[in-house]
Design an enzyme around this catalytic site. Structure first.
Site, PDB file in Angstrom:
ATOM      1  N   HIS A 129       0.785  -1.205   0.083  1.00  0.00           N
ATOM      2  CA  HIS A 129      -0.201  -0.022  -0.055  1.00  0.00           C
ATOM      3  C   HIS A 129       0.916   1.171  -0.048  1.00  0.00           C
ATOM      4  O   HIS A 129       2.137   1.306   0.108  1.00  0.00           O
ATOM      5  CB  HIS A 129      -0.939  -0.146   1.259  1.00  0.00           C
ATOM      6  N   ASP A 159      -0.543   6.907  -3.665  1.00  0.00           N
ATOM      7  CA  ASP A 159      -1.943   6.436  -4.554  1.00  0.00           C
ATOM      8  C   ASP A 159      -2.097   7.712  -5.349  1.00  0.00           C
ATOM      9  O   ASP A 159      -2.708   7.348  -6.529  1.00  0.00           O
ATOM     10  CB  ASP A 159      -2.930   6.221  -3.299  1.00  0.00           C
TER      11      ASP A 159
END
Length: 380
Positions: A129, A159
């Site tokens: 992540h 992200d």
């Protein structure tokens, strides 16, 4: 039709985070984006009808694991300008929808691949992540206060900045190339690469001797007194960014520090801890509103630290329309802005009816084939 990307057709294979952000940006600017979700899929959020990342484009349900579903996507890709997907390397190939297949069908197709680690390398098949990608890219170590552990900056860097936004840029660069040359290609967008790229200025500072290795000791990472947040007497906070001498001078004038010799040492890191303590005490003498009355709208490089609830109502944001409401959800407006091709007004996924016949026909599929796909339930 609205927006500078009007006329572009994009297929978005549903995912979370950076992929939907890329799809949202392309749709915001006028591209016709179809989001394809697997049966029973979703974002995992309690009410995806309020998910801002899913705005302004229809979602169709297609089972990519079924031969009929994969064939439907392959047909759509024949008339598309681009496709974006965020699976681990090799997954789309197992569906029979890898870039070799789709570019053979449509040589002008731009195939965007959004991953954390990239299409190759020792980490390519490993889960991760945002926090992991920025850790490996040398970003996370630089964020935080002196003497404290690294601080994750939400999931903004990998992200969204180094992921979804970079993929949107890469898609458009490759589409421009395809329009000029007729040659499509694969865009390998890895969040670890994008995160590293966002640190370019700091790599330059490091090379020039302008950045110390210890976090929280530099002028942009909370080390300096003039680039810092301060608490006010009512529990609020304000932000200072008075780097340039003229702006620092204006801050001193307005804050009553113009004749204080201690503050002459602006760029001496040895003086920063003491000056920061001085400013901490000073800002605690007034409320946030009182400091705004004194410093806001000046060249002191000052702003109140606003919450998400407060930001839309601030006079500057209200005047520019920085935030809009759609489907009962307050959200950031599409950006940037254009003088000749306005962006698309957002519409939320729970506030519009999706007609699969209309969507498929809009991508150029023949009426008979559309009726077959919808009638059989392959597309819903």
């Amino acid at each position: 039709m609205a927006g500078p990307l009007a006329g572009l057709r994009i297929i978005e294979i549903a995912g979370i985070g950076p992929g939907p952000f890329c799809g949202m940006m392309l749709a915001d600017h006028g591209a016709e984006v179809i989001r394809i979700e697997r049966p029973g899929g979703g974002t995992g959020l309690p009410d995806s009808s309020k998910d801002v990342l899913l705005r302004s484009r229809p979602t169709l349900t297609i089972d990519l694991k079924s031969p009929a579903g994969a064939a439907a996507v392959r047909e759509l890709a024949k008339t598309a300008d681009g496709l974006i997907e965020g699976y681990r390397p090799g997954v789309m190939e197992r569906f029979g929808l890898g870039p070799d297949v789709l570019l053979a069908d449509n040589p002008k197709l731009v195939y965007g691949r959004m991953t954390g680690w990239g299409q190759e390398g020792p980490y390519a098949q490993v889960a991760g992540h945002d926090i992991n990608y920025i850790a490996l890219a040398g970003v996370l170590d630089a964020i935080g206060r002196e003497g404290e552990k690294p601080l994750a900056p939400l999931n903004l860097v990998a992200d969204f900045g180094g992921g979804g936004m970079l993929l949107a840029f890469g898609m458009l660069a490759a589409i421009l190339h395809a329009q000029r040359t007729g040659q499509g290609q694969v865009v390998d967008c890895a969040m670890v690469d994008g995160s590293a790229l966002l640190m370019s200025m700091f790599w330059g500072l490091k090379a020039m001797g302008g950045m110390r290795p210890e976090r929280g000791t530099n002028f942009l990472d909370s080390g300096a007194h003039f680039y810092e947040t301060y608490a006010t007497s009512d529990g609020g906070h304000v932000a200072l960014g008075a780097i340039e001498p003229q702006f620092y001078g204006r801050l001193r004038e307005l804050a009553g520090l113009a004749t204080d010799p201690d503050f002459d040492s602006q760029m001496d890191p040895r003086a920063w801890p003491v000056l920061k303590t001085r400013l901490e005490a000073l800002f605690l003498t007034r409320t946030r509103a009182e400091w705004c009355e004194l410093l806001e709208y000046s060249d002191a490089c000052f702003a109140p630290v606003l919450s998400m609830d407060e930001a839309p109502a601030h006079p500057h944001n209200a005047a520019r329309g920085t935030f809009v409401e759609a489907g009962g959800v307050t959200q950031p407006a599409p950006a940037p802005r254009y003088s000749a091709t306005p962006t698309v007004s957002p519409s939320m996924p729970g506030r519009r009816a999706v007609d699969p016949v209309e969507v498929l026909s809009g991508f150029g599929l023949a009426d008979e084939r559309v009726a077959e796909l919808v009638g059989s339930g392959v597309v819903s």
